[in-house]
Design an enzyme around this catalytic site. Structure first.
Site, PDB file in Angstrom:
ATOM      1  N   ILE A  27      67.223  26.115   5.413  1.00  0.00           N
ATOM      2  CA  ILE A  27      67.232  27.251   4.483  1.00  0.00           C
ATOM      3  C   ILE A  27      65.914  28.011   4.552  1.00  0.00           C
ATOM      4  O   ILE A  27      65.882  29.237   4.543  1.00  0.00           O
ATOM      5  CB  ILE A  27      67.488  26.770   3.042  1.00  0.00           C
ATOM      6  N   GLY A  28      64.810  27.283   4.606  1.00  0.00           N
ATOM      7  CA  GLY A  28      63.504  27.929   4.627  1.00  0.00           C
ATOM      8  C   GLY A  28      62.427  26.950   5.035  1.00  0.00           C
ATOM      9  O   GLY A  28      62.624  25.734   5.039  1.00  0.00           O
ATOM     10  N   LYS A  29      61.275  27.513   5.351  1.00  0.00           N
ATOM     11  CA  LYS A  29      60.162  26.680   5.788  1.00  0.00           C
ATOM     12  C   LYS A  29      58.878  27.223   5.197  1.00  0.00           C
ATOM     13  O   LYS A  29      58.611  28.421   5.251  1.00  0.00           O
ATOM     14  CB  LYS A  29      60.075  26.676   7.317  1.00  0.00           C
ATOM     15  N   GLY A  30      58.078  26.323   4.612  1.00  0.00           N
ATOM     16  CA  GLY A  30      56.812  26.708   4.027  1.00  0.00           C
ATOM     17  C   GLY A  30      55.649  26.120   4.786  1.00  0.00           C
ATOM     18  O   GLY A  30      55.808  25.559   5.878  1.00  0.00           O
ATOM     19  N   ALA A  31      54.453  26.237   4.202  1.00  0.00           N
ATOM     20  CA  ALA A  31      53.253  25.727   4.859  1.00  0.00           C
ATOM     21  C   ALA A  31      53.233  24.210   4.889  1.00  0.00           C
ATOM     22  O   ALA A  31      52.647  23.609   5.791  1.00  0.00           O
ATOM     23  CB  ALA A  31      52.016  26.257   4.138  1.00  0.00           C
ATOM     24  N   TYR A  32      53.874  23.574   3.899  1.00  0.00           N
ATOM     25  CA  TYR A  32      53.779  22.113   3.788  1.00  0.00           C
ATOM     26  C   TYR A  32      55.134  21.409   3.811  1.00  0.00           C
ATOM     27  O   TYR A  32      55.183  20.187   3.807  1.00  0.00           O
ATOM     28  CB  TYR A  32      53.059  21.739   2.491  1.00  0.00           C
ATOM     29  N   SER A  33      56.235  22.139   3.824  1.00  0.00           N
ATOM     30  CA  SER A  33      57.535  21.468   3.739  1.00  0.00           C
ATOM     31  C   SER A  33      58.627  22.355   4.299  1.00  0.00           C
ATOM     32  O   SER A  33      58.405  23.534   4.586  1.00  0.00           O
ATOM     33  CB  SER A  33      57.847  21.116   2.277  1.00  0.00           C
ATOM     34  N   GLU A  34      59.812  21.749   4.441  1.00  0.00           N
ATOM     35  CA  GLU A  34      60.999  22.470   4.879  1.00  0.00           C
ATOM     36  C   GLU A  34      62.128  22.210   3.897  1.00  0.00           C
ATOM     37  O   GLU A  34      62.171  21.161   3.245  1.00  0.00           O
ATOM     38  CB  GLU A  34      61.418  22.025   6.284  1.00  0.00           C
ATOM     39  N   ASP A 149      50.625  28.404  -8.926  1.00  0.00           N
ATOM     40  CA  ASP A 149      50.971  29.098  -7.674  1.00  0.00           C
ATOM     41  C   ASP A 149      52.209  29.979  -7.881  1.00  0.00           C
ATOM     42  O   ASP A 149      53.155  29.950  -7.095  1.00  0.00           O
ATOM     43  CB  ASP A 149      51.220  28.090  -6.551  1.00  0.00           C
TER      44      ASP A 149
END
Length: 820
Positions: A27-34, A149
């Protein structure tokens, strides 16, 4: 919490509902997780967030614990279960962690990337975002948690319905608690950890970002100035809301120039009215050959393209100002609650070419004074009173009124009460977009987004104009029909007119039976004069009413023709959105057709504008002029109708005082003379229009009788005789004469009373219509003191005169009676 019974690796720790992760559906990907799509054992579709690095695992572990505390909290993404796996020592991945949460339909980041939101969200979506974020922060505060955040990427969208105060189809929820912190109830709630997104940082944190040593040890860096959860969370939320309202962040930011953001936020803190800082060029340094820039404050939320209503612009401006200068979650909650629950009214303005969804924020503490009046919120100059028309009512609003109290309907048409109205300026449309091969991918994608935004915004503008003229047509047509209905019922005119005729007629018996009294005659004459004057006025106003009614009928038909004719372009919005690309090759390959779609939108807009502003045949007026003229005509007709009603009231007042004097005189006379009410009612009945000839005969006979009686009395006095019944006797003395008069009067009254009660009344023949008269009197006679009957009462001067009048007023039927 269940622990696997096997002590050998891997060690699996699970909590909550079990779920399956679909590795091929990211679905999505961040700086620290997927984040992946998943499904629970019960079949619920979920989003599964997973991480395998040490820092990521620790952050997700904190997020899981916080989400457990926030279970059931409003507008916080809900947690369903987690899975923590520890591998054997020496493994490539020492541990993995994941948890399942609500599956969102989209994110605020994706929503802002849609071309229709290029300049900002719609007003309804923005209001729901403000309210939902307020509820989320209140829930965090209740559990002593700081998010730290907040940004548009950490707000998810869920399907919603516009009910119970909601305005859009979006439900916003806060997610990503990886940077969050649980605060101790006994602590001061001050923090020093450097955490957050660089272009959304509070000034205390932004100051640390420019320190050259910070980059070497960011994760363990502590700020020199402590900050609270309100300061960091509301500052970040303020930046996010500004971005969602305008499409731009409130402060300039460059990835490689952190000092630019720091200078901007410092400049803002020094200006208490500022809600954003814009970098503008002030000149050029000839020595260094560089441009000179400085920050210019923004003191009001820009709404040129979104065209937010002014109440929303003022509310958002005050809210952002409080976020940046005096942060308070309690104040934020009060404003958000008012935005959702305050009274709402919809105002349609033809001259301003707009439909305004107005919310009454005048009662919010520290906010109401900054909210403009309703007149100014609708775009009118200071001091402009307005007339509000709905399907059921009409209301006048003072130019200073802010509250919608007293406006029962939801939808109103606005008519400014001024001779000159300035039209709202319509933005010109430019669809010349050039997409060339030598442009970068970023430049091409920006042009494509602007192109699609122009097409979609034109469609939105057209829909607003169509809705506006539909509502205007409906309201004007309904108002004219209501006016026709009111004017077709002349109850007030008819009632007052009948009252005037009645006063005129009621004065006659008083003059007939009491002509000797000058005071009574003066009252009667006054009643008659006032009645005639009032009747003439009422007849004239009845004619005016008929003219207004005829005009209103024609205008009602004209109002039905105000609706605009539209070109049908089904599915064009979705098709335009599908041509938003970020790949250079895809943009260039669809350049021609995407331009055709935008031109089609412009053609549709031009067709609508042609109907609104131009005459179809250069003879008839345009739709806009016709609508404004109809609204002005309705206002004028309503004004004339009010004057008509006031004049009718004046006519009634004109009649009331003399009539009351006459009525009191009649009542006193009846009481003094002991005359029967039945006799009064008979004479009143006799004065009806159908007995007009009888009335004339009575008046003539009455005068003749008076002359004959006076002449007879003179002759009897000269001869020295006294009449005793049918016998004349010589008056012997004054005492005998007085006694004779008393006997005479008693006998005459007795004689006529027997004649009235006797079945055989041949001595006193009745008029031809007496049989009809008596039956109608018995059936429907009314009291002089009740609702005005159609004719006035009968009052005699004295018993003797009354008897003689009744005798001589009736025509003789035989020679014997005449001789007698």
């Amino acid at each position: 919490m269940a622990v696997s019974p096997h002590k050998t690796y891997p060690i699996v720790i699970t909590h909550g509902e079990k779920y399956t992760l679909f590795n091929d559906e990211s679905i999505g990907k961040g700086a620290y997780s997927e984040v992946y799509r998943g499904r629970t054992e019960s079949g619920r579709l979920v989003a599964v967030k997973t991480a395998c690095k040490k820092l990521e695992v620790a952050a997700i572990g904190i997020e899981i614990e916080i989400l457990k505390k926030l279970k059931g909290a409003s507008n916080i993404v809900q947690y369903f279960g987690s899975n923590h796996t520890k591998m054997a020592p020496g493994s490539v991945t020492s541990e993995t962690i994941s948890f399942a949460m609500e599956y969102a339909s989209s994110s605020l980041e994706a929503e802002m990337r849609r071309p229709k939101n290029h300049r900002g969200l719609s007003s309804n979506a923005l209001i729901d975002l403000v309210v939902d974020c307020s509820m989320a922060l209140s829930a965090l505060r209740e559990h002593n948690i700081a998010h730290r955040d907040i940004k548009h990427m950490n707000i998810l969208l869920f399907p919603g319905t516009p009910t119970r105060g909601r305005r859009s189809t979006h439900l916003f929820k806060l997610c990503d608690m990886g940077c969050s912190k649980s605060l101790s109830e006994n602590s001061s709630h001050e923090m020093r950890t450097l955490v957050g997104t660089p272009n959304l940082l509070h000034p205390f944190l932004a100051h640390e970002m420019v320190d050259p040593l910070m980059a070497q040890n960011r994760h363990n860096w502590k700020t020199k100035s402590a900050y609270t959860s309100e300061q960091c969370d509301l500052w970040a939320l303020g930046c996010t809301l500004y971005f969602c309202a305008t499409g731009k962040f409130p402060f300039e930011h460059e990835r490689n120039n952190k000092s630019l953001y720091h200078k901007a936020v410092v400049a803002l803190t020094q200006n208490p009215d500022a809600i954003a800082m814009v970098l503008v060029q002030k000149g050029r340094d000839p020595g260094r050959r560089t441009d000179i820039f400085e920050f210019q404050p923004v003191t009001e939320l820009p709404a040129k393209f979104t065209r937010y209503p002014k109440w929303l612009v003022s509310t958002m401006t005050c809210l952002l100002r409080s976020f940046f200068h005096e942060p308070s979650i309690e104040y934020y909650a009060k404003v958000a609650d008012a935005m959702r629950n305050s009274k709402r009214r919809t105002f349609s303005s033809v001259d301003q070419m707009s439909i305004v969804e107005h919310t009454d924020m005048s009662n919010v503490p520290h906010l109401g004074f900054s909210i403009p009046s309703i007149s100014k919120c609708l775009g009118y100059p200071e001091g402009t009173d307005i007339l509000l028309l709905s399907n059921t009512s009409t209301h006048y609003l003072d130019s200073k009124q802010k509250s919608v109290d007293g406006l029962p309907d939801d939808l109103y048409l606005v008519v400014p009460q001024t001779s000159h109205v300035d039209m709202r300026k319509i933005l010109a449309r430019n669809i010349e977009f050039h997409e060339f091969d030598d442009m970068t991918d970023r430049k091409l994608s920006e042009i494509r987004i602007k192109k699609c935004y122009e097409g979609l915004s034109m469609l939105t503008e057209i829909d607003e104009y169509l809705a506006l003229f539909d509502r205007v047509s409906t309201i004007l047509s309904t108002q004219f029909s209501l006016l026709v209905q009111e004017l077709s019922q002349f109850e007030r005119v008819q009632t007052a007119s009948r009252f005037a005729v009645y006063v005129d007629m009621a004065s006659v018996p008083l003059m007939l039976f009491d002509e000797a009294n000058p005071e009574t005659k003066m009252i009667s004459d006054q009643c008659i004069q006032q009645a005639k004057r009032a009747r003439e006025e009422l007849e004239r106003h009845a004619k005016v009413s008929m003219d207004i009614e005829a005009c209103a009928k024609q205008l009602s038909k004209d109002a039905e023709d105000l609706r605009l004719e539209d070109m049908d372009l089904p599915g064009i919005c979705e098709e335009i959105e599908s041509y938003v690309f970020y790949d250079k090759q895809a943009i260039l390959s669809t350049q021609k057709y995407s331009q055709e779609l935008v031109e089609l939108c412009l053609k549709r807009r031009n067709n609508i504008m042609e109907q609104i502003f131009n005459s179809p045949d250069r003879i008839n007026k345009s739709k806009l002029n016709k609508a404004m003229n109809l609204a002005a005509s309705l206002s004028q007709l309503r004004s004339n109708y009010r004057k008509l009603q006031d004049m009718i009231s004046e006519c009634v007042d004109l009649l009331e005082k003399p009539f009351q004097e006459m009525k009191d005189t009649v009542n006193r006379y009846l009481q003094a003379q002991g005359c029967s009410r039945n006799t009064m009612q008979k004479s009143m009945h006799l004065l009806r229009p159908e007995f007009h000839e009888s009335q004339i005969r009575i008046k003539k006979t009455t005068k003749s009788c008076r002359k004959l009686i006076d002449q007879l009395n003179i002759e009897l006095d000269q001869l020295g005789f006294v009449r005793l019944g049918d016998i004349l006797i010589k008056a012997e003395s004054e005492q005998t004469l007085t006694r004779s008069e008393e006997i005479q009067e008693t006998q005459v009254v007795s004689f006529f009373c027997q004649a009235e009660s006797s079945p055989n009344k041949e001595q006193f023949p009745k008029p031809e219509q007496d049989s009809i008269l008596e039956s109608s009197i018995d059936e429907g006679s009314t009291s002089f003191e009740s609702t005005p009957p159609s004719s006035p009462p009968d009052v005699g001067s004295n018993n003797y005169f009354q008897a003689v009048f009744q005798y001589f007023a009736k025509p003789t039927s035989s020679p014997s009676s005449s001789a007698k």
